[in-house]
Scaffold this motif. Structure first.
Motif, PDB file in Angstrom:
ATOM      1  N   PRO A  93      -8.328   8.544 -14.845  1.00 23.77           N
ATOM      2  CA  PRO A  93      -7.876   7.636 -13.790  1.00 23.77           C
ATOM      3  C   PRO A  93      -7.359   8.394 -12.573  1.00 23.77           C
ATOM      4  O   PRO A  93      -7.044   9.583 -12.671  1.00 23.77           O
ATOM      5  CB  PRO A  93      -6.733   6.858 -14.453  1.00 23.77           C
ATOM      6  N   CYS A  94      -7.240   7.675 -11.435  1.00 27.88           N
ATOM      7  CA  CYS A  94      -6.819   8.342 -10.194  1.00 27.88           C
ATOM      8  C   CYS A  94      -5.332   8.668 -10.214  1.00 27.88           C
ATOM      9  O   CYS A  94      -4.890   9.580  -9.534  1.00 27.88           O
ATOM     10  CB  CYS A  94      -7.172   7.483  -8.974  1.00 27.88           C
ATOM     11  N   GLY A  95      -4.546   7.862 -10.967  1.00 24.37           N
ATOM     12  CA  GLY A  95      -3.114   8.133 -11.071  1.00 24.37           C
ATOM     13  C   GLY A  95      -2.282   7.570  -9.925  1.00 24.37           C
ATOM     14  O   GLY A  95      -1.065   7.707  -9.937  1.00 24.37           O
ATOM     15  N   ARG A  96      -2.915   6.941  -8.946  1.00 17.87           N
ATOM     16  CA  ARG A  96      -2.166   6.509  -7.762  1.00 17.87           C
ATOM     17  C   ARG A  96      -2.265   5.014  -7.463  1.00 17.87           C
ATOM     18  O   ARG A  96      -1.412   4.459  -6.787  1.00 17.87           O
ATOM     19  CB  ARG A  96      -2.676   7.267  -6.526  1.00 17.87           C
ATOM     20  N   CYS A  97      -3.299   4.349  -7.956  1.00 17.74           N
ATOM     21  CA  CYS A  97      -3.549   2.961  -7.533  1.00 17.74           C
ATOM     22  C   CYS A  97      -2.647   1.984  -8.303  1.00 17.74           C
ATOM     23  O   CYS A  97      -1.886   2.367  -9.187  1.00 17.74           O
ATOM     24  CB  CYS A  97      -5.021   2.611  -7.750  1.00 17.74           C
ATOM     25  N   GLU A  98      -2.780   0.715  -7.982  1.00 17.89           N
ATOM     26  CA  GLU A  98      -1.917  -0.284  -8.621  1.00 17.89           C
ATOM     27  C   GLU A  98      -2.194  -0.400 -10.122  1.00 17.89           C
ATOM     28  O   GLU A  98      -1.282  -0.621 -10.906  1.00 17.89           O
ATOM     29  CB  GLU A  98      -2.088  -1.642  -7.932  1.00 17.89           C
ATOM     30  N   PHE A  99      -3.462  -0.248 -10.521  1.00 14.78           N
ATOM     31  CA  PHE A  99      -3.774  -0.253 -11.955  1.00 14.78           C
ATOM     32  C   PHE A  99      -3.009   0.879 -12.642  1.00 14.78           C
ATOM     33  O   PHE A  99      -2.369   0.679 -13.671  1.00 14.78           O
ATOM     34  CB  PHE A  99      -5.283  -0.045 -12.191  1.00 14.78           C
ATOM     35  N   CYS A 100      -3.117   2.081 -12.058  1.00 11.66           N
ATOM     36  CA  CYS A 100      -2.479   3.257 -12.656  1.00 11.66           C
ATOM     37  C   CYS A 100      -0.958   3.090 -12.714  1.00 11.66           C
ATOM     38  O   CYS A 100      -0.319   3.494 -13.685  1.00 11.66           O
ATOM     39  CB  CYS A 100      -2.858   4.518 -11.877  1.00 11.66           C
ATOM     40  N   ARG A 101      -0.400   2.475 -11.681  1.00 10.52           N
ATOM     41  CA  ARG A 101       1.062   2.327 -11.632  1.00 10.52           C
ATOM     42  C   ARG A 101       1.550   1.150 -12.477  1.00 10.52           C
ATOM     43  O   ARG A 101       2.748   0.983 -12.660  1.00 10.52           O
ATOM     44  CB  ARG A 101       1.520   2.163 -10.171  1.00 10.52           C
ATOM     45  N   ALA A 107      -8.173   1.040 -16.776  1.00  8.34           N
ATOM     46  CA  ALA A 107      -9.028   0.140 -15.996  1.00  8.34           C
ATOM     47  C   ALA A 107      -9.070   0.550 -14.523  1.00  8.34           C
ATOM     48  O   ALA A 107      -9.600  -0.190 -13.694  1.00  8.34           O
ATOM     49  CB  ALA A 107      -8.532  -1.302 -16.132  1.00  8.34           C
ATOM     50  N   CYS A 108      -8.527   1.713 -14.193  1.00 10.37           N
ATOM     51  CA  CYS A 108      -8.477   2.193 -12.793  1.00 10.37           C
ATOM     52  C   CYS A 108      -9.859   2.092 -12.146  1.00 10.37           C
ATOM     53  O   CYS A 108     -10.833   2.634 -12.652  1.00 10.37           O
ATOM     54  CB  CYS A 108      -7.995   3.645 -12.778  1.00 10.37           C
ATOM     55  N   PRO A 109      -9.956   1.385 -10.990  1.00  6.87           N
ATOM     56  CA  PRO A 109     -11.271   1.245 -10.345  1.00  6.87           C
ATOM     57  C   PRO A 109     -11.790   2.561  -9.763  1.00  6.87           C
ATOM     58  O   PRO A 109     -12.983   2.676  -9.481  1.00  6.87           O
ATOM     59  CB  PRO A 109     -11.027   0.230  -9.225  1.00  6.87           C
TER      60      PRO A 109
HETATM   61 ZN    ZN Z   1      -6.038   4.457 -10.369  1.00 12.29          ZN
END
Ligand code: ZN
Ligand code: ZN
Length: 353
Positions: A93-101, A107-109
């Protein structure tokens, strides 16, 4: 400095993978170069290879998303990883988006999956985002190459169990007890649940019974209605109300999906773990009538891996009985074996042979 990897490419769907060199750049600030110790062979690889599923990255693409390896170089901020053995999670995952947070990193896009979004682990080396890598010292005692299966099969099973909020004393009804399902069986039992395993192979059912399933139902010989009756009777016999039944569909077959949906009852929860491109017909209104819940689940967020490794280190989840080793150079023959259901264990491919 570039690294020259030897890699197996999918050039054309339904054609054998092709071995050739791949020049990998020096890792960028957020990347790591991983030398592959072993890469698991997953059904998803077969789907990409036979053309039934299209990878997100354009072909040619190096497949393989179940990697354990050694970090050989990394961006400055990740220098502490160099020299360490790591699992490369199948979902990065990217670690920064709303999914990650929001605790939904799997499910990170913007996620990257080796062998799907980026070149994967059917290679001597691969270049991956560094932040999600999971050092594996925690599971010392397990042969390091076996930990490759944690990158997808075991961690996906763990996340499915978390998604179901499975707790001690619940009943886990697992459809498809090989591969990921075999690990759902073990993890559910390790967490104190009662486990019923349903599959179509006597060998897989015997393995499941040896590693956590209290009851094994052969859906190859019993009609679905009988499997349903037996599974429900068993759960009731344990004194578990249907509110605490957790059904896991891990077979990734239309018949398995129909069976799993048919196991739903009042207040029960179904988690869809397996994949098939086929569509099945089910009566969604059963969810209304039963006030039942269905979840999808995909991969596993990297922050859950340490707990998975603890279960393995404690001997509560065993990998050895579910894996086998082979040289990566046999990958095309093994894909053929997989297509013809001749593999009973997860194959760990060694790129050095
Ligand atoms: Zn993410
Ligand atoms: Zn996979």
């Amino acid at each position: 400095m570039t690294t020259t990897a030897t890699a197996w490419f999918l050039d054309t769907p339904a054609q054998p993978l092709v071995r050739r060199e791949l020049a990998l750049d020096e890792p960028a600030a957020d990347q790591a170069l991983v030398e592959v110790i072993a890469c698991g062979l997953c059904h998803t690889d077969l789907g990409f290879a036979d053309g039934s599923v299209k990878p997100r990255h354009a072909l040619p693409l190096v497949l393989g998303h179940e990697v354990v390896g050694t970090v050989r170089a990394a961006g400055a901020a990740h220098a502490a990883l160099v020299g360490r053995s790591v699992i490369v999670p199948a979902v990065l995952p990217c670690g920064r988006c709303e999914f990650c947070r929001s605790g939904r990193a799997n499910a990170c896009p913007s996620q990257q999956m080796p062998g799907n979004d980026i070149h994967g682990g059917f290679a001597t080396h691969l270049l991956v985002p560094a932040a999600p890598l999971v050092p594996v010292e925690a599971a010392a005692g397990t042969p390091v190459e076996e930990l490759a299966v944690v990158a997808d099969a075991v961690s996906t099973a763990y996340q499915a169990v978390r998604r179901a909020a499975l707790g001690p004393g619940d009943a886990a009804l697992v459809v498809g007890a090989g591969g990921v399902g075999g690990f759902v069986v073990q993890i559910a039992r390790a967490l104190g649940a009662h486990v019923v395993a349903c599959d179509v192979g006597a060998e897989r059912l015997a393995t499941a019974q040896g590693h956590g399933a209290e009851v094994a139902l052969d859906a190859g010989t019993l009609p679905a209605a009988e499997v349903r009756k037996a599974a429900h009777a068993q759960a009731r016999g344990w004194g578990v109300p249907s509110l605490r039944w957790r059904i896991f569909e891990c077979s990734g077959t239309p018949a398995g999906q129909q069976l799993a949906f048919g196991l739903l009852s009042r207040g029960a929860t179904l988690v869809q773990v397996g994949f098939t491109p086929a569509a099945v017909e089910v009566r969604l209104s059963n969810l209304m009538a039963f006030d039942a819940t269905v979840h999808g689940t995909w991969g596993c967020p990297p922050d859950a891996y340490p707990e998975v490794l603890r279960l393995i280190a404690a001997g509560r989840v065993r990998l050895g009985p579910y894996v086998d080793r082979a040289p990566l150079s046999r990958v095309n023959a093994l894909l053929e074996d997989m297509a013809h259901h001749r593999l009973t264990r997860r194959m760990l491919l060694d790129p050095r042979s």
